[in-house]
Design a protein around this motif. Structure first.
Motif, PDB file in Angstrom:
ATOM      1  N   PRO A   1       0.805  -1.222   0.000  1.00  0.00           N
ATOM      2  CA  PRO A   1       0.000   0.000   0.000  1.00  0.00           C
ATOM      3  C   PRO A   1       0.841   1.277   0.000  1.00  0.00           C
ATOM      4  O   PRO A   1       1.975   1.301   0.484  1.00  0.00           O
ATOM      5  CB  PRO A   1      -0.792  -0.122   1.302  1.00  0.00           C
ATOM      6  CG  PRO A   1       0.079  -0.935   2.191  1.00  0.00           C
ATOM      7  CD  PRO A   1       0.749  -1.926   1.286  1.00  0.00           C
ATOM      8  N   ARG A   2       0.266   2.313  -0.554  1.00  0.00           N
ATOM      9  CA  ARG A   2       0.804   3.662  -0.397  1.00  0.00           C
ATOM     10  C   ARG A   2       0.267   4.182   0.937  1.00  0.00           C
ATOM     11  O   ARG A   2      -0.949   4.262   1.142  1.00  0.00           O
ATOM     12  CB  ARG A   2       0.346   4.563  -1.545  1.00  0.00           C
ATOM     13  CG  ARG A   2       0.941   4.187  -2.890  1.00  0.00           C
ATOM     14  CD  ARG A   2       0.284   4.958  -4.034  1.00  0.00           C
ATOM     15  NE  ARG A   2       0.427   6.391  -3.867  1.00  0.00           N
ATOM     16  CZ  ARG A   2       1.472   7.104  -4.280  1.00  0.00           C
ATOM     17  NH1 ARG A   2       2.506   6.495  -4.867  1.00  0.00           N
ATOM     18  NH2 ARG A   2       1.522   8.404  -4.114  1.00  0.00           N
ATOM     19  N   ILE A   3       1.162   4.513   1.850  1.00  0.00           N
ATOM     20  CA  ILE A   3       0.774   4.886   3.213  1.00  0.00           C
ATOM     21  C   ILE A   3       1.038   6.370   3.427  1.00  0.00           C
ATOM     22  O   ILE A   3       2.169   6.838   3.273  1.00  0.00           O
ATOM     23  CB  ILE A   3       1.537   4.046   4.254  1.00  0.00           C
ATOM     24  CG1 ILE A   3       1.239   2.561   4.034  1.00  0.00           C
ATOM     25  CG2 ILE A   3       1.160   4.468   5.674  1.00  0.00           C
ATOM     26  CD1 ILE A   3       2.034   1.636   4.937  1.00  0.00           C
ATOM     27  N   ILE A   4       0.015   7.099   3.789  1.00  0.00           N
ATOM     28  CA  ILE A   4       0.149   8.534   4.043  1.00  0.00           C
ATOM     29  C   ILE A   4       0.275   8.759   5.547  1.00  0.00           C
ATOM     30  O   ILE A   4      -0.459   8.164   6.340  1.00  0.00           O
ATOM     31  CB  ILE A   4      -1.016   9.329   3.439  1.00  0.00           C
ATOM     32  CG1 ILE A   4      -0.679  10.823   3.405  1.00  0.00           C
ATOM     33  CG2 ILE A   4      -2.346   9.049   4.123  1.00  0.00           C
ATOM     34  CD1 ILE A   4      -1.550  11.634   2.455  1.00  0.00           C
ATOM     35  N   VAL A   5       1.237   9.584   5.940  1.00  0.00           N
ATOM     36  CA  VAL A   5       1.570   9.782   7.356  1.00  0.00           C
ATOM     37  C   VAL A   5       1.889  11.254   7.601  1.00  0.00           C
ATOM     38  O   VAL A   5       2.047  12.042   6.672  1.00  0.00           O
ATOM     39  CB  VAL A   5       2.790   8.922   7.769  1.00  0.00           C
ATOM     40  CG1 VAL A   5       2.510   7.444   7.562  1.00  0.00           C
ATOM     41  CG2 VAL A   5       4.042   9.335   6.992  1.00  0.00           C
ATOM     42  N   SER A   6       2.006  11.604   8.878  1.00  0.00           N
ATOM     43  CA  SER A   6       2.376  12.968   9.250  1.00  0.00           C
ATOM     44  C   SER A   6       3.789  13.289   8.795  1.00  0.00           C
ATOM     45  O   SER A   6       4.695  12.454   8.883  1.00  0.00           O
ATOM     46  CB  SER A   6       2.270  13.124  10.767  1.00  0.00           C
ATOM     47  OG  SER A   6       2.835  14.349  11.178  1.00  0.00           O
ATOM     48  N   ARG A   7       3.999  14.507   8.321  1.00  0.00           N
ATOM     49  CA  ARG A   7       5.327  14.944   7.904  1.00  0.00           C
ATOM     50  C   ARG A   7       6.334  14.853   9.040  1.00  0.00           C
ATOM     51  O   ARG A   7       7.513  14.567   8.830  1.00  0.00           O
ATOM     52  CB  ARG A   7       5.283  16.398   7.422  1.00  0.00           C
ATOM     53  CG  ARG A   7       4.504  16.609   6.160  1.00  0.00           C
ATOM     54  CD  ARG A   7       4.331  18.098   5.885  1.00  0.00           C
ATOM     55  NE  ARG A   7       5.568  18.754   5.468  1.00  0.00           N
ATOM     56  CZ  ARG A   7       5.908  19.980   5.802  1.00  0.00           C
ATOM     57  NH1 ARG A   7       5.131  20.693   6.617  1.00  0.00           N
ATOM     58  NH2 ARG A   7       7.026  20.506   5.366  1.00  0.00           N
ATOM     59  N   SER A   8       5.859  15.068  10.284  1.00  0.00           N
ATOM     60  CA  SER A   8       6.778  15.091  11.428  1.00  0.00           C
ATOM     61  C   SER A   8       7.037  13.710  12.028  1.00  0.00           C
ATOM     62  O   SER A   8       7.907  13.573  12.883  1.00  0.00           O
ATOM     63  CB  SER A   8       6.216  16.008  12.522  1.00  0.00           C
ATOM     64  OG  SER A   8       4.912  15.598  12.891  1.00  0.00           O
ATOM     65  N   HIS A   9       6.283  12.678  11.579  1.00  0.00           N
ATOM     66  CA  HIS A   9       6.476  11.338  12.153  1.00  0.00           C
ATOM     67  C   HIS A   9       6.653  10.266  11.084  1.00  0.00           C
ATOM     68  O   HIS A   9       6.412   9.090  11.333  1.00  0.00           O
ATOM     69  CB  HIS A   9       5.283  10.960  13.041  1.00  0.00           C
ATOM     70  CG  HIS A   9       5.058  11.920  14.162  1.00  0.00           C
ATOM     71  ND1 HIS A   9       4.032  12.836  14.154  1.00  0.00           N
ATOM     72  CD2 HIS A   9       5.745  12.135  15.308  1.00  0.00           C
ATOM     73  CE1 HIS A   9       4.078  13.559  15.264  1.00  0.00           C
ATOM     74  NE2 HIS A   9       5.116  13.162  15.968  1.00  0.00           N
ATOM     75  N   ALA A  10       7.068  10.660   9.891  1.00  0.00           N
ATOM     76  CA  ALA A  10       7.183   9.704   8.788  1.00  0.00           C
ATOM     77  C   ALA A  10       8.166   8.580   9.085  1.00  0.00           C
ATOM     78  O   ALA A  10       7.936   7.417   8.740  1.00  0.00           O
ATOM     79  CB  ALA A  10       7.596  10.445   7.513  1.00  0.00           C
ATOM     80  N   GLY A  11       9.257   8.927   9.759  1.00  0.00           N
ATOM     81  CA  GLY A  11      10.298   7.925  10.028  1.00  0.00           C
ATOM     82  C   GLY A  11       9.823   6.783  10.902  1.00  0.00           C
ATOM     83  O   GLY A  11      10.213   5.629  10.701  1.00  0.00           O
ATOM     84  N   LYS A  12       8.997   7.064  11.891  1.00  0.00           N
ATOM     85  CA  LYS A  12       8.508   6.022  12.791  1.00  0.00           C
ATOM     86  C   LYS A  12       7.668   4.991  12.050  1.00  0.00           C
ATOM     87  O   LYS A  12       7.689   3.807  12.380  1.00  0.00           O
ATOM     88  CB  LYS A  12       7.674   6.645  13.915  1.00  0.00           C
ATOM     89  CG  LYS A  12       8.473   7.422  14.943  1.00  0.00           C
ATOM     90  CD  LYS A  12       7.578   7.888  16.073  1.00  0.00           C
ATOM     91  CE  LYS A  12       8.383   8.611  17.148  1.00  0.00           C
ATOM     92  NZ  LYS A  12       7.534   9.043  18.282  1.00  0.00           N
ATOM     93  N   VAL A  13       6.917   5.441  11.052  1.00  0.00           N
ATOM     94  CA  VAL A  13       6.047   4.535  10.311  1.00  0.00           C
ATOM     95  C   VAL A  13       6.825   3.804   9.223  1.00  0.00           C
ATOM     96  O   VAL A  13       6.597   2.618   8.970  1.00  0.00           O
ATOM     97  CB  VAL A  13       4.886   5.317   9.665  1.00  0.00           C
ATOM     98  CG1 VAL A  13       3.984   4.378   8.877  1.00  0.00           C
ATOM     99  CG2 VAL A  13       4.085   6.045  10.732  1.00  0.00           C
ATOM    100  N   GLU A  14       7.753   4.484   8.608  1.00  0.00           N
ATOM    101  CA  GLU A  14       8.429   3.941   7.424  1.00  0.00           C
ATOM    102  C   GLU A  14       9.123   2.612   7.701  1.00  0.00           C
ATOM    103  O   GLU A  14       8.964   1.648   6.943  1.00  0.00           O
ATOM    104  CB  GLU A  14       9.445   4.963   6.896  1.00  0.00           C
ATOM    105  CG  GLU A  14      10.099   4.530   5.602  1.00  0.00           C
ATOM    106  CD  GLU A  14      10.885   5.656   4.953  1.00  0.00           C
ATOM    107  OE1 GLU A  14      11.413   5.424   3.860  1.00  0.00           O
ATOM    108  OE2 GLU A  14      10.946   6.761   5.535  1.00  0.00           O
TER     109      GLU A  14
END
Length: 362
Positions: free
Chosen positions: A240-253
């Motif tokens: 999936p293409r996952i959309i996340v907060s700009r300030s927390h992208a690293g935690k999700v990636e």
């Protein structure tokens, strides 16, 4: 002198009789018309009842609100608030201030756009529905009361889709986000900015309005009622293409790539409203597309309530990272992170991303 008598000729007598019959006919006709009017009015009153489907707006029983009317004024509030947001940004009169820090230590900003939009939206809703509880992001000062009223008209697109639905006013909570993505607003990243209104009944989101001021695009939906937007025809569950907060992208990636593979695309973006719109079929050319929306930290309910209602109306889901439904009563924040999807197996997503829940508490 003998008294004079009145003599009527045969023609005069005929005229006199005709006049008399005409008067009697009109009296009888009026009587029948009156009886018919009473019958029709009585039938209408019986069908409509107090606040029934034929009742005029604003004539509902005391302590009751019509969700269709509340949707109409919520759309108007989001648009009017958006006008203030756009005007302030284009005049470059932001008057930017710090209003505190987030739990993660980031500085929260407030601008004139936030304040003026909030004032417009709050008082419009409060004037139309004074008995309904309204929770809003920004503080309201009584001396700054905005004189703005709703004319009780319901747009034709809402009339065509949504039926009247009455609920107790005490069961309703309205959540206002007068300017979502304030950080991006100050950076002039206009595509991320939205104004939002959500209506919850007994804590469940049932009406959502998301308005994009800089493209004049508005999405609205009512659970079990209808919407002016649709889900896309296809979504990618495997990568999936996952959309996340700009300030927390690293935690999700890191977790997302471990779960779905290195081809998984992570889309950093601002604003919860923008991220929900990424899951839908929208005509705004500046709107990115995603399959899943994930947030791993604490988030305020006025940021997510409208999106939750829209997704729910379209058969989608917005839950905590552990799959729990979010209640829009009580506190104004959600501690459990966020997982939003539509037209995919939501429970399977929850089961695939167990480490995200741990990340939300770091």
């Amino acid at each position: 002198m003998a008294p004079m008598g009145i003599r009527l000729s045969p023609l005069g007598l005929a005229v006199f009789c005709l006049l008399g019959l005409g008067v009697l006919y009109h009296l009888y006709s009026g009587f029948l018309a009156g009886r018919l009017a009473l019958f029709v009015l009585g039938d209408q009153a019986e069908r409509a009842g107090p606040g029934g489907p034929d009742a005029a707006p604003g004539s509902l029983p005391e302590g009751t609100v019509d969700l269709r009317e509340l949707l109409a004024v919520s759309v108007l509030a989001a648009v009017k608030g958006g006008e203030e947001v756009k005007r302030v940004r284009e005049s470059n009169a932001l008057n930017e201030k710090a209003k505190g820090k987030t739990r993660e230590g980031a500085e929260e900003k407030m601008t004139s756009g936030d304040v003026l939009s909030n004032r417009k939206m709050f008082y419009l809703l409060k004037d139309a529905f004074p008995s309904v509880q309204i929770n809003t992001e920004e503080h309201i000062d009584a001396p700054d009361k905005e004189a703005i009223s709703w004319d009780r008209s319901i747009p034709e697109d809402i009339k065509k889709i949504i039926q009247p639905k009455k609920v107790p006013a005490e069961s309703v909570t309205v959540w206002i986000d007068p300017l979502d993505a304030t950080q991006e607003y100050t950076e002039d990243l206009r595509q991320y900015v939205t104004t939002m209104v959500c209506v919850a009944v007994n804590g469940e989101p049932v009406i959502g309005v998301i308005h994009k001021p800089f493209s004049a695009y508005t999405v609205w939906a009512m659970v079990n009622g209808g919407s002016n937007v649709k889900a896309r025809s296809s979504y990618n569950e495997k990568t999936p293409r996952i959309i996340v907060s700009r300030s927390h992208a690293g935690k999700v990636e890191q977790v997302a790539r471990q779960t779905f593979g290195n081809k998984t695309v992570i889309i950093p973006a601002g604003g919860a409203g923008y991220k929900v719109l990424a899951l839908l079929e929208v005509s705004d050319k500046k709107q990115e597309k995603a399959d899943v929306y994930i947030h791993v930290t604490y988030i305020k309910k006025w940021d997510i309530c409208a999106g939750n209602a829209v997704l729910k109306a379209l058969g989608g889901h917005m839950t905590t990272l552990t799959g729990e439904e979010i209640s829009y009563t009580g506190s104004d924040g959600n501690d459990g992170g966020l997982l939003a999807s539509i037209n995919v197996n939501h429970k399977a997503l929850v089961d695939k991303l167990p480490d995200l829940e741990k990340a939300s508490h770091k």
